[in-house]
Motif scaffolding. Structure first.
Motif, mmCIF file in Angstrom:
data_model
loop_
_atom_site.group_PDB
_atom_site.id
_atom_site.type_symbol
_atom_site.label_atom_id
_atom_site.label_comp_id
_atom_site.label_asym_id
_atom_site.label_seq_id
_atom_site.Cartn_x
_atom_site.Cartn_y
_atom_site.Cartn_z
ATOM 1 N N ILE A 139 0.820 -1.214 0.000
ATOM 2 C CA ILE A 139 0.000 0.000 0.000
ATOM 3 C C ILE A 139 0.856 1.268 0.000
ATOM 4 C CG2 ILE A 139 -2.026 -1.092 1.020
ATOM 5 C CD1 ILE A 139 -1.250 0.028 3.723
ATOM 6 N N GLY A 140 2.136 1.122 -0.383
ATOM 7 C CA GLY A 140 2.968 2.300 -0.600
ATOM 8 C C GLY A 140 3.681 2.839 0.617
ATOM 9 N N TRP A 141 3.902 2.007 1.633
ATOM 10 C CA TRP A 141 4.661 2.382 2.826
ATOM 11 C C TRP A 141 4.137 3.645 3.519
ATOM 12 C CZ3 TRP A 141 7.675 -1.241 4.732
ATOM 13 C CH2 TRP A 141 8.256 -2.178 3.866
ATOM 14 N N PRO A 142 2.860 3.672 3.904
ATOM 15 C CA PRO A 142 2.369 4.820 4.678
ATOM 16 C C PRO A 142 2.957 4.804 6.090
ATOM 17 C CG PRO A 142 0.734 3.089 4.682
ATOM 18 C CD PRO A 142 1.831 2.635 3.744
ATOM 19 N N VAL A 143 2.820 5.918 6.787
ATOM 20 C CA VAL A 143 3.197 5.966 8.204
ATOM 21 C C VAL A 143 2.332 4.968 8.967
ATOM 22 C CG1 VAL A 143 3.218 7.393 10.283
ATOM 23 C CG2 VAL A 143 3.926 8.365 8.082
ATOM 24 N N LEU A 144 2.966 4.191 9.848
ATOM 25 C CA LEU A 144 2.245 3.184 10.634
ATOM 26 C C LEU A 144 2.548 3.357 12.113
ATOM 27 C CD1 LEU A 144 0.682 0.453 11.050
ATOM 28 C CD2 LEU A 144 2.909 -0.677 10.760
ATOM 29 N N PHE A 145 1.504 3.418 12.921
ATOM 30 C CA PHE A 145 1.634 3.354 14.373
ATOM 31 C C PHE A 145 1.104 1.994 14.806
ATOM 32 C CE2 PHE A 145 1.273 7.886 13.464
ATOM 33 C CZ PHE A 145 2.309 8.415 14.213
ATOM 34 N N CYS A 146 1.983 1.172 15.420
ATOM 35 C CA CYS A 146 1.563 -0.169 15.833
ATOM 36 C C CYS A 146 2.408 -0.618 17.023
ATOM 37 C CB CYS A 146 1.669 -1.145 14.667
ATOM 38 S SG CYS A 146 3.362 -1.453 14.091
ATOM 39 N N HIS A 147 2.508 -1.925 17.241
ATOM 40 C CA HIS A 147 3.237 -2.490 18.379
ATOM 41 C C HIS A 147 4.401 -3.345 17.860
ATOM 42 C CE1 HIS A 147 -0.326 -1.092 20.403
ATOM 43 N NE2 HIS A 147 -1.085 -1.967 19.775
ATOM 44 N N HIS A 148 5.115 -4.022 18.775
ATOM 45 C CA HIS A 148 6.169 -4.929 18.322
ATOM 46 C C HIS A 148 6.214 -6.174 19.198
ATOM 47 C CE1 HIS A 148 8.481 -2.846 21.497
ATOM 48 N NE2 HIS A 148 9.243 -3.913 21.522
ATOM 49 N N LEU A 149 6.872 -7.202 18.685
ATOM 50 C CA LEU A 149 6.948 -8.503 19.345
ATOM 51 C C LEU A 149 8.331 -8.741 19.939
ATOM 52 C CD1 LEU A 149 5.256 -10.580 16.503
ATOM 53 C CD2 LEU A 149 4.199 -9.997 18.703
ATOM 54 N N THR A 150 8.385 -9.616 20.932
ATOM 55 C CA THR A 150 9.657 -10.145 21.424
ATOM 56 C C THR A 150 9.816 -11.545 20.840
ATOM 57 O OG1 THR A 150 9.497 -8.897 23.495
ATOM 58 C CG2 THR A 150 10.997 -10.787 23.458
ATOM 59 N N ILE A 151 10.932 -11.759 20.152
ATOM 60 C CA ILE A 151 11.159 -13.021 19.443
ATOM 61 C C ILE A 151 12.515 -13.580 19.866
ATOM 62 C CG2 ILE A 151 11.424 -14.097 17.168
ATOM 63 C CD1 ILE A 151 9.738 -11.716 16.077
ATOM 64 N N ASP A 152 12.563 -14.864 20.235
ATOM 65 C CA ASP A 152 13.838 -15.440 20.664
ATOM 66 C C ASP A 152 14.663 -15.887 19.455
ATOM 67 O OD1 ASP A 152 13.016 -17.989 19.831
ATOM 68 O OD2 ASP A 152 12.503 -18.671 21.854
ATOM 69 N N LYS A 153 15.851 -16.406 19.719
ATOM 70 C CA LYS A 153 16.792 -16.738 18.638
ATOM 71 C C LYS A 153 16.279 -17.853 17.731
ATOM 72 C CE LYS A 153 19.503 -19.820 21.659
ATOM 73 N NZ LYS A 153 19.054 -21.073 21.031
ATOM 74 N N ASP A 154 15.300 -18.616 18.215
ATOM 75 C CA ASP A 154 14.738 -19.699 17.410
ATOM 76 C C ASP A 154 13.479 -19.278 16.656
ATOM 77 O OD1 ASP A 154 16.675 -21.631 18.258
ATOM 78 O OD2 ASP A 154 15.618 -21.742 20.185
ATOM 79 N N GLY A 155 13.130 -18.005 16.770
ATOM 80 C CA GLY A 155 11.962 -17.514 16.051
ATOM 81 C C GLY A 155 10.655 -17.662 16.796
ATOM 82 N N ASN A 156 10.718 -18.092 18.054
ATOM 83 C CA ASN A 156 9.494 -18.204 18.849
ATOM 84 C C ASN A 156 9.059 -16.826 19.334
ATOM 85 O OD1 ASN A 156 9.350 -21.192 18.946
ATOM 86 N ND2 ASN A 156 11.272 -20.976 20.079
ATOM 87 N N ILE A 157 7.772 -16.540 19.210
ATOM 88 C CA ILE A 157 7.236 -15.269 19.704
ATOM 89 C C ILE A 157 6.966 -15.449 21.191
ATOM 90 C CG2 ILE A 157 5.419 -13.544 19.482
ATOM 91 C CD1 ILE A 157 4.958 -14.621 16.618
ATOM 92 N N THR A 158 7.765 -14.793 22.018
ATOM 93 C CA THR A 158 7.676 -15.015 23.462
ATOM 94 C C THR A 158 6.841 -13.966 24.188
ATOM 95 O OG1 THR A 158 9.742 -13.796 23.813
ATOM 96 C CG2 THR A 158 9.903 -16.196 23.499
ATOM 97 N N ASP A 159 6.628 -12.815 23.551
ATOM 98 C CA ASP A 159 5.834 -11.775 24.210
ATOM 99 C C ASP A 159 5.405 -10.743 23.179
ATOM 100 O OD1 ASP A 159 4.524 -10.486 26.247
ATOM 101 O OD2 ASP A 159 6.324 -9.888 27.344
ATOM 102 N N PHE A 160 4.422 -9.938 23.557
ATOM 103 C CA PHE A 160 4.007 -8.814 22.720
ATOM 104 C C PHE A 160 4.157 -7.542 23.536
ATOM 105 C CE2 PHE A 160 0.305 -10.242 25.005
ATOM 106 C CZ PHE A 160 -0.409 -9.098 25.330
ATOM 107 N N ASN A 161 4.528 -6.469 22.859
ATOM 108 C CA ASN A 161 4.835 -5.209 23.536
ATOM 109 C C ASN A 161 3.967 -4.102 22.954
ATOM 110 O OD1 ASN A 161 7.425 -6.321 24.872
ATOM 111 N ND2 ASN A 161 7.734 -6.722 22.694
#
Length: 204
Positions: A104-126
């Protein structure tokens, strides 16, 4: 002067978690903020399910890479150009959003981010902050912008109510029933008409 704050999933692109549920066959992942008001509880349950089934960020991103925009979404975004500036305000995560933003053309985005360990497991949300969507609207209003806000789910309601003009786009009936004072549209053509009406009325 107006700014337009638009939700991502359910308005411009399909719901990520519904498609992950279809791809994995895990029906419980179909639950979204259209069904559950408490976003924290919803995300905690999602991460528990991912852990139980050994699903990693790579699995989720594989599904996301296959998603296409909602039919008519790109035309709507292009139509906004020259009329009002759009920012995307979403409860998604940066790690999910990039493949979608590119479409969609890289608009400005306000969102959240994840915590991901070295094996790619999603361990938490921030979460970026509590009531993040509403606070984006408040910040723009503090800069002397008026805001048109578009969403489809329970987690959009505080944003829609804070904005000068809140619009529900193709929401489920339960969201409509619980928020009967908020305008509802069922197509991009109706959305264009309503946005045009707002901008024209307030330019007089």
């Amino acid at each position: 002067m107006y700014m337009l704050c638009c939700d991502l999933e359910g308005v411009l692109v399909p719901e990520v978690w519904i498609n992950v549920a279809r791809w994995t066959g895990i029906d419980e992942l179909k639950l979204t903020t259209r069904d559950i008001v408490d976003y924290n509880a919803l995300m905690k349950r999602r991460l528990e399910i991912l852990k139980q089934h050994g699903l990693t960020i790579n699995d989720i991103q594989k599904v996301i890479s296959l998603l296409e925009l909602m039919p008519g979404a790109l035309d709507f975004i292009n139509w906004l150009h020259g009329r009002v500036q759009m920012v995307v305000v979403s409860d998604t995560f940066r790690e999910f959003a990039d493949p979608l933003l590119e479409k969609i053309g890289w608009p400005v985005l306000f969102c959240h981010h994840l915590t991901i360990d070295k094996d790619g497991n999603i361990t938490d949300f921030n979460l970026r902050q509590t009531e993040a969507k509403k606070k984006v609207v408040e910040a723009l209003q503090n800069l002397n912008f008026k805001v048109i806000a578009i969403g489809d789910s329970y987690n959009d309601i505080t944003m829609l109510r804070q904005a000068e003009h809140g619009i529900l786009y193709r929401p489920p009936q339960n969201v409509i029933d619980d928020n009967q004072d908020i305008k509802v549209v069922a197509s991009y053509s109706q959305l264009k008409h309503l946005v045009s009406e707002i901008l024209e009325t307030n330019s007089l």
